[in-house]
Structures are given as C-alpha cells and as structure tokens.
Design a protein around this motif. Structure first.
Motif, short mmCIF file in Angstrom:
data_model
loop_
_atom_site.label_atom_id
_atom_site.label_comp_id
_atom_site.label_asym_id
_atom_site.label_seq_id
_atom_site.Cartn_x
_atom_site.Cartn_y
_atom_site.Cartn_z
N ASN A 226 0.85 -1.21 -0.10
CA ASN A 226 0.05 0.10 -0.05
C ASN A 226 0.90 1.32 -0.21
O ASN A 226 2.13 1.34 0.35
CB ASN A 226 -0.84 0.13 1.07
N ASN A 227 0.25 2.48 -0.38
CA ASN A 227 1.12 3.90 0.04
C ASN A 227 0.17 4.51 0.82
O ASN A 227 -1.07 4.41 1.02
CB ASN A 227 1.13 4.23 -1.21
N ILE A 228 0.60 5.88 1.29
CA ILE A 228 -0.06 6.69 2.05
C ILE A 228 -1.56 6.95 1.52
O ILE A 228 -2.64 7.12 2.29
CB ILE A 228 0.81 8.09 2.20
N ARG A 229 -1.73 7.07 0.30
CA ARG A 229 -2.85 7.53 -0.20
C ARG A 229 -4.00 6.49 0.03
O ARG A 229 -5.14 6.90 -0.08
CB ARG A 229 -2.86 7.91 -1.54
N ASP A 230 -3.49 5.19 0.20
CA ASP A 230 -4.71 4.13 0.39
C ASP A 230 -5.20 4.33 1.54
O ASP A 230 -6.35 3.64 1.70
CB ASP A 230 -3.90 2.66 0.37
N PHE A 231 -4.80 4.97 2.53
CA PHE A 231 -5.38 5.26 3.96
C PHE A 231 -6.04 6.45 3.97
O PHE A 231 -6.33 6.98 5.20
CB PHE A 231 -4.29 4.92 4.95
N ALA A 232 -6.08 7.29 3.00
CA ALA A 232 -6.87 8.60 3.26
C ALA A 232 -8.49 8.35 2.98
O ALA A 232 -9.00 7.58 2.84
CB ALA A 232 -6.50 9.28 1.71
N SER A 233 -8.95 9.27 4.00
CA SER A 233 -10.35 9.39 3.89
C SER A 233 -10.99 10.04 2.88
O SER A 233 -10.45 10.35 2.02
CB SER A 233 -10.90 10.26 5.19
N ILE A 234 -12.34 9.80 2.89
CA ILE A 234 -13.08 10.28 1.56
C ILE A 234 -12.69 11.66 1.42
O ILE A 234 -12.56 12.36 0.42
CB ILE A 234 -14.52 10.20 1.65
N ASN A 235 -12.81 12.38 2.55
CA ASN A 235 -12.54 13.97 2.52
C ASN A 235 -11.18 14.34 2.11
O ASN A 235 -10.80 15.20 1.49
CB ASN A 235 -12.89 14.69 3.79
N GLU A 236 -10.14 13.67 2.62
CA GLU A 236 -8.94 13.74 2.05
C GLU A 236 -8.57 13.44 0.83
O GLU A 236 -7.92 14.26 0.12
CB GLU A 236 -8.05 12.92 3.14
N LEU A 237 -9.32 12.57 0.21
CA LEU A 237 -9.32 12.31 -1.43
C LEU A 237 -9.85 13.24 -1.97
O LEU A 237 -9.18 13.65 -3.31
CB LEU A 237 -9.75 11.00 -1.74
N THR A 238 -11.07 13.82 -1.56
CA THR A 238 -11.81 14.84 -2.27
C THR A 238 -10.64 16.12 -2.24
O THR A 238 -10.58 16.58 -3.30
CB THR A 238 -13.00 15.25 -1.70
N VAL A 239 -10.07 16.39 -1.18
CA VAL A 239 -9.15 17.62 -1.13
C VAL A 239 -7.89 17.39 -1.95
O VAL A 239 -7.52 18.33 -2.58
CB VAL A 239 -8.80 18.16 0.49
N LEU A 240 -7.52 16.24 -2.02
CA LEU A 240 -6.20 15.99 -2.96
C LEU A 240 -6.54 16.06 -4.29
O LEU A 240 -5.78 16.70 -4.78
CB LEU A 240 -6.04 14.49 -2.47
N SER A 241 -7.73 15.69 -4.69
CA SER A 241 -8.06 16.03 -6.07
C SER A 241 -8.12 17.50 -6.35
O SER A 241 -7.72 17.98 -7.38
CB SER A 241 -9.46 15.19 -6.23
N ASN A 242 -8.66 18.36 -5.41
CA ASN A 242 -8.82 19.72 -5.60
C ASN A 242 -7.36 20.32 -5.56
O ASN A 242 -6.92 21.16 -6.47
CB ASN A 242 -9.49 20.23 -4.66
N LEU A 243 -6.39 19.83 -4.80
CA LEU A 243 -5.00 20.25 -4.60
C LEU A 243 -4.34 19.97 -6.03
O LEU A 243 -3.52 20.82 -6.32
CB LEU A 243 -4.24 19.70 -3.48
N GLU A 244 -4.50 18.78 -6.59
CA GLU A 244 -3.80 18.64 -7.71
C GLU A 244 -4.37 19.73 -8.95
O GLU A 244 -3.22 20.12 -9.80
CB GLU A 244 -4.16 17.14 -8.43
N THR A 245 -5.43 19.97 -8.92
CA THR A 245 -5.92 20.96 -10.11
C THR A 245 -5.40 22.35 -9.63
O THR A 245 -4.98 23.03 -10.35
CB THR A 245 -7.55 21.06 -9.83
N HIS A 246 -5.40 22.70 -8.45
CA HIS A 246 -4.63 24.14 -8.08
C HIS A 246 -3.42 24.10 -7.97
O HIS A 246 -2.85 24.93 -8.69
CB HIS A 246 -4.86 24.13 -6.59
N ASN A 247 -2.65 23.14 -8.00
CA ASN A 247 -1.22 23.04 -8.19
C ASN A 247 -0.66 22.94 -9.66
O ASN A 247 0.29 23.91 -10.11
CB ASN A 247 -0.66 21.71 -7.72
#
Length: 290
Positions: A226-247
């Motif tokens: 596994n990797n760190i993102r496999d254990f992310a919550s739904i909220n964290e994955l949602t924010v991560l997707s937004n961060l990728e767009t912002h970045n």
C-alpha cells in the motif's frame, strides 16, 4: 451419534403446531429430532413405535439406503440389502439403533439425555414428516426456514459488526501512526526538503504532513502492498483531487515550489475543516431526527 455431527454441535428448538422440535446443527449439517416430530401423530406415548414402523417400511428403507449410498462412503450395502429383503414381512422389526449399528448409517443417530431421541438428517426428517402428517411437514418447513433466515441475519450482523470494528480500529491505528510514530520533522516549518521534493510529495506534505518515503519508513509492513493515499479518508481524497488541480494552475503561473506549497497548505487546511464540519452536522441532524 452420526459421524457427520461433532460433539460441539449447536442445538435449537422450534415450535411447530405447538410441538417443540429440536434441531442439532454442526458443520453445515442439520439433524432434526424425529422423536419430537412423532408426537404430532400420537403424542409422547408411541413415538418410538411410530419411528420403528416407519423404518421397517420398504419404501422408507429404499429411501434411507439411497440417501446413505449418496452421502456415506462407509455404508454397508450388503446389510442394507438383507434388511430390504425382509421388509414387508409381518415378523420384520427394525429400530433406528439397529439400522445404524448394522449398516454404519450416518443419516440417523440416537441421543440419550437432554434433547434425547432419534435424530435424522433434514432430508430424511422431511420425508418422515410426509409419512406422519403432510400438514405438519409444511409447518415444519416454514419454521425451519424461518430459523435459517434468522441465523443468516445474525451471521450477517456479526460479520458487519466485525468489519466495522476492524475498520474503526485500523483508522485509529493509522491516525496514531500519523501523529506519534512518524518522525517529528516539521515539514511545514523546515522547507529545505522542497528543493528535492517531487510534485506528489508537495501535495502529500500539504495534506498529510509527511512525504511518501517518510510514511513508508514508519509503516514498513503496510508499505509492502500500500501507499499513504490508500489510507486517506473520503474527505482527504476529495481535497487531494482539488489540490492537484490548484497545483497545476500554480505551475502554469510560474510560482516556485515554496510559493505553491504555502498556498496548497492553506487550501488543504481550509477545505478539510469545511468537509469535516459538514460531516459533524450530518451526524447531529441524524441524531436529532432531521
């Protein structure tokens, strides 16, 4: 006792037309007390005689013998043939115990003591039900199925509870790892790492507070598959997707890693707080019946 039944069998009692019928279960096999069932025909007094008369019948013997041939590799066919030849004679008498001992049958067994009586595999017990009372058999089938449905629902409930507890405990564990086991390097304040970080770790630190490598070092067993993102919550994955767009937009604007990290850190903190607060409100609304 039948070889199909272990000593650690589970016993249940169902009520069929005001008659208590015991069911013994083990290793996916159900045996029903036909001594209890016989009471539907003539009360307690003649239960043993009813079973004897049923077993000595030629059609019953053929049914029992066929069942044993299908499911019992140790069934003594020669002894069975001997009984079948005598079936129908006025002098022929056969008890369940004699049938079991002579043929090595497993479809029936006799038990003494509490819940004592003659037990038959459900296939055989339902056949016995047809012989003593077709109406009783129908009610028996209905109550038996109700018991099986209840057991299934209970097993499903237990499985769901175990899965929920396992997931909850796992989240507690990973949260503890994140907070206490990970090295205490403060990536937010110490920005030297930024020069060497790839874009994925830029997002990881902004959202999770550590790099992928740091997480792997602190979770060696988990990191094998596994990797760190496999254990992310739904909220964290949602924010991560937004961060990728912002970045991606910040890169187009030509901003440095240091600038982008500061902006992404603020966005991550703000969005996580909003989503977590929304979850809390949902829980409160459910508790208040809204």
């Amino acid at each position: 006792m039948s070889k199909n039944m272990s000593k650690n069998k589970k016993t249940s009692v169902i009520s069929v037309q005001d008659i208590s019928v015991t069911i013994a279960s083990s290793d996916m096999n159900d045996y029903i007390c036909i001594t209890d069932m016989a009471k539907a025909k003539d009360g307690d007094a003649r239960a043993a005689d009813i079973i004897k008369n049923w077993i000595r019948n030629r059609s019953t013997l053929e049914f029992l013998g066929t069942w044993e041939k299908m499911y019992n590799s140790n069934f003594k066919v020669v002894e069975f043939d001997h009984f079948k030849m005598q079936a129908g004679l006025p002098t022929f008498v056969l008890s369940a115990k004699q049938w079991i001992e002579k043929t090595n049958a497993i479809g029936l067994y006799v038990q003494a003591g509490r819940y004592g009586g003659t037990y038959a595999h459900k296939d055989i017990a339902f056949e016995f039900g047809s012989a003593i009372s077709p109406v009783f058999k129908l009610y028996l089938l209905k109550e038996y199925q109700r018991l099986k449905d209840l057991e299934y629902d209970q097993q499903k409930l237990e499985w769901d509870a175990k899965r929920f507890l396992s997931k909850t405990n796992y989240l507690i564990h990973t949260d503890a790892v994140k907070k206490y086991i990970l090295p205490q390097s403060d990536y937010v304040k110490q920005t030297e790492w930024l020069a060497y970080a790839d874009e994925a770790d830029l997002l990881n630190v902004a959202l999770f507070g550590c790099t992928a490598k740091q997480w792997r070092q602190a979770n060696e067993e988990l990191a094998k598959k596994n990797n760190i993102r496999d254990f992310a919550s739904i909220n964290e994955l949602t924010v991560l997707s937004n961060l990728e767009t912002h970045n991606a937009e910040l890169i187009k604007e030509g901003k440095s890693k240091e600038e982008r990290f500061k902006i992404l850190l603020e966005i991550a903190g703000y969005q996580i707080s909003i989503l977590d607060e929304a979850d809390k409100m949902k829980v409160l609304n459910k508790q208040n019946g809204n």
